[in-house]
Design a protein around this motif. Sequence first.
Motif, PDB file in Angstrom:
ATOM      1  N   ILE A  31       0.864  -1.189   0.000  1.00  0.00           N
ATOM      2  CA  ILE A  31       0.000   0.000   0.000  1.00  0.00           C
ATOM      3  C   ILE A  31       0.895   1.232   0.000  1.00  0.00           C
ATOM      4  CG2 ILE A  31      -1.880   1.203   1.140  1.00  0.00           C
ATOM      5  CD1 ILE A  31      -2.606  -1.566   0.104  1.00  0.00           C
ATOM      6  N   THR A  32       0.775   2.055  -1.029  1.00  0.00           N
ATOM      7  CA  THR A  32       1.560   3.276  -1.136  1.00  0.00           C
ATOM      8  C   THR A  32       0.630   4.470  -1.317  1.00  0.00           C
ATOM      9  OG1 THR A  32       1.778   3.029  -3.535  1.00  0.00           O
ATOM     10  CG2 THR A  32       3.496   2.042  -2.166  1.00  0.00           C
ATOM     11  N   ALA A  33       1.157   5.664  -0.990  1.00  0.00           N
ATOM     12  CA  ALA A  33       0.362   6.882  -1.140  1.00  0.00           C
ATOM     13  C   ALA A  33       0.073   7.181  -2.605  1.00  0.00           C
ATOM     14  CB  ALA A  33       1.089   8.067  -0.495  1.00  0.00           C
ATOM     15  N   GLN A  34       1.050   6.891  -3.484  1.00  0.00           N
ATOM     16  CA  GLN A  34       0.846   7.162  -4.899  1.00  0.00           C
ATOM     17  C   GLN A  34      -0.164   6.213  -5.517  1.00  0.00           C
ATOM     18  OE1 GLN A  34       3.757   6.815  -3.427  1.00  0.00           O
ATOM     19  NE2 GLN A  34       4.667   8.871  -3.539  1.00  0.00           N
ATOM     20  N   GLY A  35      -0.144   4.963  -5.094  1.00  0.00           N
ATOM     21  CA  GLY A  35      -1.011   3.975  -5.718  1.00  0.00           C
ATOM     22  C   GLY A  35      -2.404   3.894  -5.113  1.00  0.00           C
ATOM     23  N   HIS A  36      -2.535   4.200  -3.836  1.00  0.00           N
ATOM     24  CA  HIS A  36      -3.816   4.025  -3.153  1.00  0.00           C
ATOM     25  C   HIS A  36      -4.340   5.298  -2.510  1.00  0.00           C
ATOM     26  CE1 HIS A  36      -1.963   0.016  -3.350  1.00  0.00           C
ATOM     27  NE2 HIS A  36      -3.189  -0.475  -3.341  1.00  0.00           N
ATOM     28  N   GLY A  37      -3.639   6.411  -2.690  1.00  0.00           N
ATOM     29  CA  GLY A  37      -4.087   7.658  -2.074  1.00  0.00           C
ATOM     30  C   GLY A  37      -5.436   8.111  -2.594  1.00  0.00           C
ATOM     31  N   ASN A  38      -5.635   8.031  -3.919  1.00  0.00           N
ATOM     32  CA  ASN A  38      -6.911   8.466  -4.485  1.00  0.00           C
ATOM     33  C   ASN A  38      -8.071   7.602  -4.006  1.00  0.00           C
ATOM     34  OD1 ASN A  38      -5.764  10.572  -5.935  1.00  0.00           O
ATOM     35  ND2 ASN A  38      -5.338   9.283  -7.710  1.00  0.00           N
ATOM     36  N   LYS A  39      -7.812   6.329  -3.773  1.00  0.00           N
ATOM     37  CA  LYS A  39      -8.867   5.441  -3.292  1.00  0.00           C
ATOM     38  C   LYS A  39      -9.252   5.776  -1.852  1.00  0.00           C
ATOM     39  CE  LYS A  39      -7.450   1.606  -6.284  1.00  0.00           C
ATOM     40  NZ  LYS A  39      -6.973   0.196  -6.320  1.00  0.00           N
ATOM     41  N   LEU A  40      -8.255   6.126  -1.046  1.00  0.00           N
ATOM     42  CA  LEU A  40      -8.538   6.434   0.356  1.00  0.00           C
ATOM     43  C   LEU A  40      -9.316   7.733   0.500  1.00  0.00           C
ATOM     44  CD1 LEU A  40      -5.139   5.447   2.006  1.00  0.00           C
ATOM     45  CD2 LEU A  40      -7.338   4.343   2.374  1.00  0.00           C
ATOM     46  N   VAL A  41      -8.950   8.752  -0.279  1.00  0.00           N
ATOM     47  CA  VAL A  41      -9.627  10.038  -0.131  1.00  0.00           C
ATOM     48  C   VAL A  41     -11.015  10.023  -0.757  1.00  0.00           C
ATOM     49  CG1 VAL A  41      -7.484  11.324  -0.031  1.00  0.00           C
ATOM     50  CG2 VAL A  41      -8.563  10.949  -2.240  1.00  0.00           C
ATOM     51  N   SER A  42     -11.292   9.096  -1.668  1.00  0.00           N
ATOM     52  CA  SER A  42     -12.605   9.023  -2.299  1.00  0.00           C
ATOM     53  C   SER A  42     -13.541   8.054  -1.591  1.00  0.00           C
ATOM     54  CB  SER A  42     -12.464   8.603  -3.766  1.00  0.00           C
ATOM     55  OG  SER A  42     -11.659   9.522  -4.466  1.00  0.00           O
ATOM     56  N   ALA A  43     -13.059   7.369  -0.563  1.00  0.00           N
ATOM     57  CA  ALA A  43     -13.873   6.352   0.107  1.00  0.00           C
ATOM     58  C   ALA A  43     -14.881   6.993   1.050  1.00  0.00           C
ATOM     59  CB  ALA A  43     -12.967   5.392   0.881  1.00  0.00           C
ATOM     60  N   ASP A  44     -15.832   6.176   1.451  1.00  0.00           N
ATOM     61  CA  ASP A  44     -16.855   6.597   2.417  1.00  0.00           C
ATOM     62  C   ASP A  44     -16.407   6.148   3.804  1.00  0.00           C
ATOM     63  OD1 ASP A  44     -19.135   7.059   3.939  1.00  0.00           O
ATOM     64  OD2 ASP A  44     -20.475   6.609   2.280  1.00  0.00           O
ATOM     65  N   TYR A  45     -16.486   7.057   4.788  1.00  0.00           N
ATOM     66  CA  TYR A  45     -15.979   6.762   6.115  1.00  0.00           C
ATOM     67  C   TYR A  45     -17.087   6.587   7.147  1.00  0.00           C
ATOM     68  CZ  TYR A  45     -11.229   7.450   4.569  1.00  0.00           C
ATOM     69  OH  TYR A  45     -10.032   7.309   3.929  1.00  0.00           O
ATOM     70  N   HIS A  46     -18.315   6.352   6.711  1.00  0.00           N
ATOM     71  CA  HIS A  46     -19.370   5.995   7.656  1.00  0.00           C
ATOM     72  C   HIS A  46     -19.106   4.573   8.160  1.00  0.00           C
ATOM     73  CE1 HIS A  46     -21.531   9.332   5.631  1.00  0.00           C
ATOM     74  NE2 HIS A  46     -22.078   9.480   6.819  1.00  0.00           N
ATOM     75  N   GLY A  47     -18.832   4.439   9.433  1.00  0.00           N
ATOM     76  CA  GLY A  47     -18.500   3.147  10.016  1.00  0.00           C
ATOM     77  C   GLY A  47     -17.044   3.004  10.381  1.00  0.00           C
ATOM     78  N   ALA A  48     -16.204   3.964  10.006  1.00  0.00           N
ATOM     79  CA  ALA A  48     -14.786   3.892  10.363  1.00  0.00           C
ATOM     80  C   ALA A  48     -14.597   4.216  11.837  1.00  0.00           C
ATOM     81  CB  ALA A  48     -13.982   4.869   9.503  1.00  0.00           C
ATOM     82  N   GLU A  49     -13.657   3.530  12.465  1.00  0.00           N
ATOM     83  CA  GLU A  49     -13.315   3.814  13.855  1.00  0.00           C
ATOM     84  C   GLU A  49     -12.085   4.713  13.860  1.00  0.00           C
ATOM     85  OE1 GLU A  49     -12.879   1.534  18.159  1.00  0.00           O
ATOM     86  OE2 GLU A  49     -12.789   0.399  16.294  1.00  0.00           O
ATOM     87  N   VAL A  50     -12.278   5.964  14.196  1.00  0.00           N
ATOM     88  CA  VAL A  50     -11.205   6.957  14.109  1.00  0.00           C
ATOM     89  C   VAL A  50     -10.824   7.412  15.507  1.00  0.00           C
ATOM     90  CG1 VAL A  50     -11.954   7.745  11.830  1.00  0.00           C
ATOM     91  CG2 VAL A  50     -12.854   8.865  13.865  1.00  0.00           C
ATOM     92  N   GLU A  51      -9.601   7.933  15.603  1.00  0.00           N
ATOM     93  CA  GLU A  51      -9.077   8.474  16.854  1.00  0.00           C
ATOM     94  C   GLU A  51      -8.413   9.807  16.558  1.00  0.00           C
ATOM     95  OE1 GLU A  51      -5.877   7.366  20.432  1.00  0.00           O
ATOM     96  OE2 GLU A  51      -6.155   6.052  18.684  1.00  0.00           O
ATOM     97  N   VAL A  52      -8.686  10.796  17.365  1.00  0.00           N
ATOM     98  CA  VAL A  52      -8.100  12.124  17.191  1.00  0.00           C
ATOM     99  C   VAL A  52      -6.699  12.110  17.784  1.00  0.00           C
ATOM    100  CG1 VAL A  52      -8.326  14.577  17.708  1.00  0.00           C
ATOM    101  CG2 VAL A  52     -10.364  13.206  17.308  1.00  0.00           C
ATOM    102  N   VAL A  53      -5.689  12.362  16.951  1.00  0.00           N
ATOM    103  CA  VAL A  53      -4.296  12.362  17.419  1.00  0.00           C
ATOM    104  C   VAL A  53      -3.710  13.765  17.455  1.00  0.00           C
ATOM    105  CG1 VAL A  53      -3.871  10.022  16.638  1.00  0.00           C
ATOM    106  CG2 VAL A  53      -3.475  11.911  15.070  1.00  0.00           C
ATOM    107  N   ARG A  54      -4.364  14.730  16.795  1.00  0.00           N
ATOM    108  CA  ARG A  54      -3.878  16.109  16.833  1.00  0.00           C
ATOM    109  C   ARG A  54      -5.057  17.043  16.625  1.00  0.00           C
ATOM    110  NH1 ARG A  54       0.935  17.869  12.944  1.00  0.00           N
ATOM    111  NH2 ARG A  54       2.007  16.330  14.251  1.00  0.00           N
ATOM    112  N   SER A  55      -5.126  18.098  17.424  1.00  0.00           N
ATOM    113  CA  SER A  55      -6.220  19.047  17.309  1.00  0.00           C
ATOM    114  C   SER A  55      -5.827  20.331  18.007  1.00  0.00           C
ATOM    115  CB  SER A  55      -7.517  18.498  17.918  1.00  0.00           C
ATOM    116  OG  SER A  55      -8.553  19.454  17.864  1.00  0.00           O
ATOM    117  N   ARG A  56      -6.444  21.446  17.577  1.00  0.00           N
ATOM    118  CA  ARG A  56      -6.216  22.715  18.252  1.00  0.00           C
ATOM    119  C   ARG A  56      -6.767  22.686  19.674  1.00  0.00           C
ATOM    120  NH1 ARG A  56      -7.293  27.944  14.311  1.00  0.00           N
ATOM    121  NH2 ARG A  56      -5.269  27.908  13.256  1.00  0.00           N
ATOM    122  N   CYS A  57      -7.836  21.920  19.869  1.00  0.00           N
ATOM    123  CA  CYS A  57      -8.420  21.776  21.199  1.00  0.00           C
ATOM    124  C   CYS A  57      -7.821  20.541  21.854  1.00  0.00           C
ATOM    125  CB  CYS A  57      -9.939  21.663  21.104  1.00  0.00           C
ATOM    126  SG  CYS A  57     -10.754  21.438  22.708  1.00  0.00           S
ATOM    127  N   ALA A  58      -7.079  20.746  22.930  1.00  0.00           N
ATOM    128  CA  ALA A  58      -6.421  19.618  23.599  1.00  0.00           C
ATOM    129  C   ALA A  58      -7.422  18.630  24.164  1.00  0.00           C
ATOM    130  CB  ALA A  58      -5.508  20.130  24.705  1.00  0.00           C
TER     131      ALA A  58
END
Length: 240
Positions: A121-148
């Motif tokens: 998996i590379t950014a050049q080969g799979h980057g477009n697929k990741l940014v075009s995907a649907d993220y309803h159902g993804a389990e995400v974690e906030v690792v950086r934010s202006r609000c601590a």
Amino acid sequence: MSKTHIAHDLLSRAYSPDTADQLFTERIKQKPLYLRPTSPTPADNRSRRRLQRIRKKEYFYRKQRPRPLSAREKRISGFYGIPKEECKYEVFKGLHDLWVAYMQEVLGIEKQNGNRAPPVITAQGHGNKLVSADYHGAEVEVVRSRCAGRVGAKGIVVRDTKFTFVIVTEKNVVKTIPKEHTVFRFAIPAASVESKTDDEDKPQEEKPKDLVFELHGSQFENRPVDRANKKFKWRNIDYV
């Protein structure tokens, strides 16, 4: 002595007194006066245009059954709201499992048979697929934010809007995380690979490491329906 009409004086110069009196009475004194209506004022023009717009809207709405709700009516009716009894982590856990299978199919990392290595998996080969995907159902974690206070928040995405992620945590708490100046981390379990051991009748499954990605929300401010056919360009973002 009363002053005579100027028209009577002119007629008396050209005609005899009797004829002048007759012409003045029939042609001038008893002649009806036709008045032309005045031009409409700017206020009348504005009201006329307003009535025309209302008629057009009424005609347009008559052709539609049922009439669509406006954005304000949708907000008041709670169209975009999630019922509190359904805001549970266990309810959306099945959606997360479906999303994992969906992303594995998008990235082409389904279950591999034999000793064939999984694709890289590379950014050049799979980057477009990741940014075009649907993220309803993804389990995400906030690792950086202006609000601590938002750093460390983790949950399943139940709504992906243009500017926010709405997540449900393991404690059944609904949180709205803005995408701007926020970095999200999510993991996609890699599919297991069946490899043959010394005993060919008992294949052994090798479980590779999970694929971990970080999503920069400032570059992801689009609705899922708009991301499908959008071409993304790399932009450097400064986080203060």
